[in-house]
Design a protein around this motif. Structure first.
Motif, PDB file in Angstrom:
ATOM      1  N   PRO A   3     -50.758  27.111 -56.896  1.00 29.03           N
ATOM      2  CA  PRO A   3     -49.696  27.777 -57.847  1.00 29.03           C
ATOM      3  C   PRO A   3     -50.152  28.949 -58.359  1.00 29.03           C
ATOM      4  N   GLY A   4     -49.243  29.920 -58.321  1.00 32.10           N
ATOM      5  CA  GLY A   4     -49.353  31.149 -59.172  1.00 32.10           C
ATOM      6  C   GLY A   4     -49.785  31.138 -60.370  1.00 32.10           C
ATOM      7  N   ASP A   5     -49.466  30.278 -61.275  1.00 25.78           N
ATOM      8  CA  ASP A   5     -49.539  30.007 -62.623  1.00 25.78           C
ATOM      9  C   ASP A   5     -51.199  29.524 -62.773  1.00 25.78           C
ATOM     10  N   TRP A   6     -51.482  28.759 -61.764  1.00 30.77           N
ATOM     11  CA  TRP A   6     -52.964  28.232 -61.907  1.00 30.77           C
ATOM     12  C   TRP A   6     -54.014  29.296 -61.565  1.00 30.77           C
ATOM     13  N   LEU A   7     -53.554  29.972 -60.752  1.00 32.40           N
ATOM     14  CA  LEU A   7     -54.508  31.280 -60.582  1.00 32.40           C
ATOM     15  C   LEU A   7     -54.663  32.300 -61.910  1.00 32.40           C
ATOM     16  N   ARG A   8     -53.358  32.261 -62.218  1.00 31.79           N
ATOM     17  CA  ARG A   8     -53.199  33.321 -63.614  1.00 31.79           C
ATOM     18  C   ARG A   8     -54.205  32.624 -64.776  1.00 31.79           C
ATOM     19  N   LEU A   9     -54.056  31.256 -64.887  1.00 33.34           N
ATOM     20  CA  LEU A   9     -55.040  30.729 -65.719  1.00 33.34           C
ATOM     21  C   LEU A   9     -56.326  30.880 -65.662  1.00 33.34           C
TER      22      LEU A   9
END
Length: 268
Positions: free
Chosen positions: A6-12
């Motif tokens: 998920p993009g949110d995981w990559l952002r984190l």
């Protein structure tokens, strides 16, 4: 490749990734590979939203042409370029890494972040052949190395680490994954292909201030371990709750091991 992030995981994870990376390998790349070149053609495999681009591009002192390759169009659609880079052109290419090959127009540098531990030995052999065939430099970073260390141990830590590492070696869409052995396997193969190879540790160091990243990380470990040992799912959930609370309270810190690898053709 069937692994989706998920993009949110990559952002984190991006700040932790950037803080962990080996500065000495990038400096060696800059001095030994970039010197005297008018520009660089760079292929970034499994690029996600472009974290590797955002870290590396500002640190390379020549104009760059980046091709970001990923199988997920949503992630490619979220690519942003670094504001502090010099002259840079950017192209995204949706492609399953099972079908990947270097462009015939040539590549000076092949790079990937948090990918190598997901690929198989056969896929790695193909990567080495492709890179050696074009005389490309290679920078493969943040490959998980199997080391998970808590500053305050818990009786369940070793069991979870063993289960997670076994899960890392399962099929990820590119054959049985190399998992924690990925970096040493890559180092051997590139040396055998005539490359000079350097590796450096690039661990995450997480603490009470890292909870937005640590929470999904620990949950992911619990789920992965439960896939290996479903009969222990309840025990694993209890372990995850204990470890997250210990991290939140400051009673423990966490080191997650990764390694970076730089391989340069022997002429350089």
């Amino acid at each position: 490749m069937n692994e989706r992030f998920p993009g949110d995981w990559l952002r984190l994870r991006e700040p932790a990734d950037h803080a962990a990376r080996s500065h000495s390998l990038v400096e060696r790349l800059r001095l030994k590979w970039c010197r005297g070149r008018g520009s660089l053609k760079i292929t970034d495999l499994g690029s996600g939203t472009g974290s590797n681009l955002r870290y590396l591009a500002p640190r390379l002192p020549v104009p760059q042409q980046w091709t970001l390759v990923d199988h997920d169009p949503e992630l490619l659609g979220r690519v942003t370029r670094p504001a502090d880079a010099g002259p840079l052109s950017l192209h995204t290419e949706r492609m399953d890494l099972r079908d990947w090959a270097l462009p015939a127009t040539g590549t000076d540098l092949v790079t990937a972040s948090a990918l190598l531990d997901l690929v198989s030995a056969d896929w790695l052999d193909r990567l080495v052949r492709e890179c050696a065939g074009q005389g490309a430099a290679v920078l493969l970073v943040l490959s998980y190395d199997g080391d998970v260390t808590w500053t305050a141990p818990d009786p369940g830590d070793a069991f979870v680490r063993t289960a997670v590492n076994a899960h890392q070696e399962r099929e990820k869409g590119l054959g049985a994954a190399l998992g924690p052995q990925a970096t040493p396997e890559a180092a051997t193969r590139f040396r055998n292909a005539g490359y000079r190879v350097w590796t450096e540790a690039s661990p995450w160091h997480l603490d009470a201030g890292s909870l937005p990243l640590a929470d999904p990380l620990i949950a992911g470990w619990v789920n992965a371990a439960a896939e290996i040992f479903p009969e222990h799912a309840g025990t694993l959930r209890d372990w995850g709750a204990r470890r997250l609370e210990a991290l939140r309270s400051g009673r423990t810190g966490l080191r997650v091991g990764h390694r970076d690898l730089l391989a340069l053709p022997d002429a350089r």
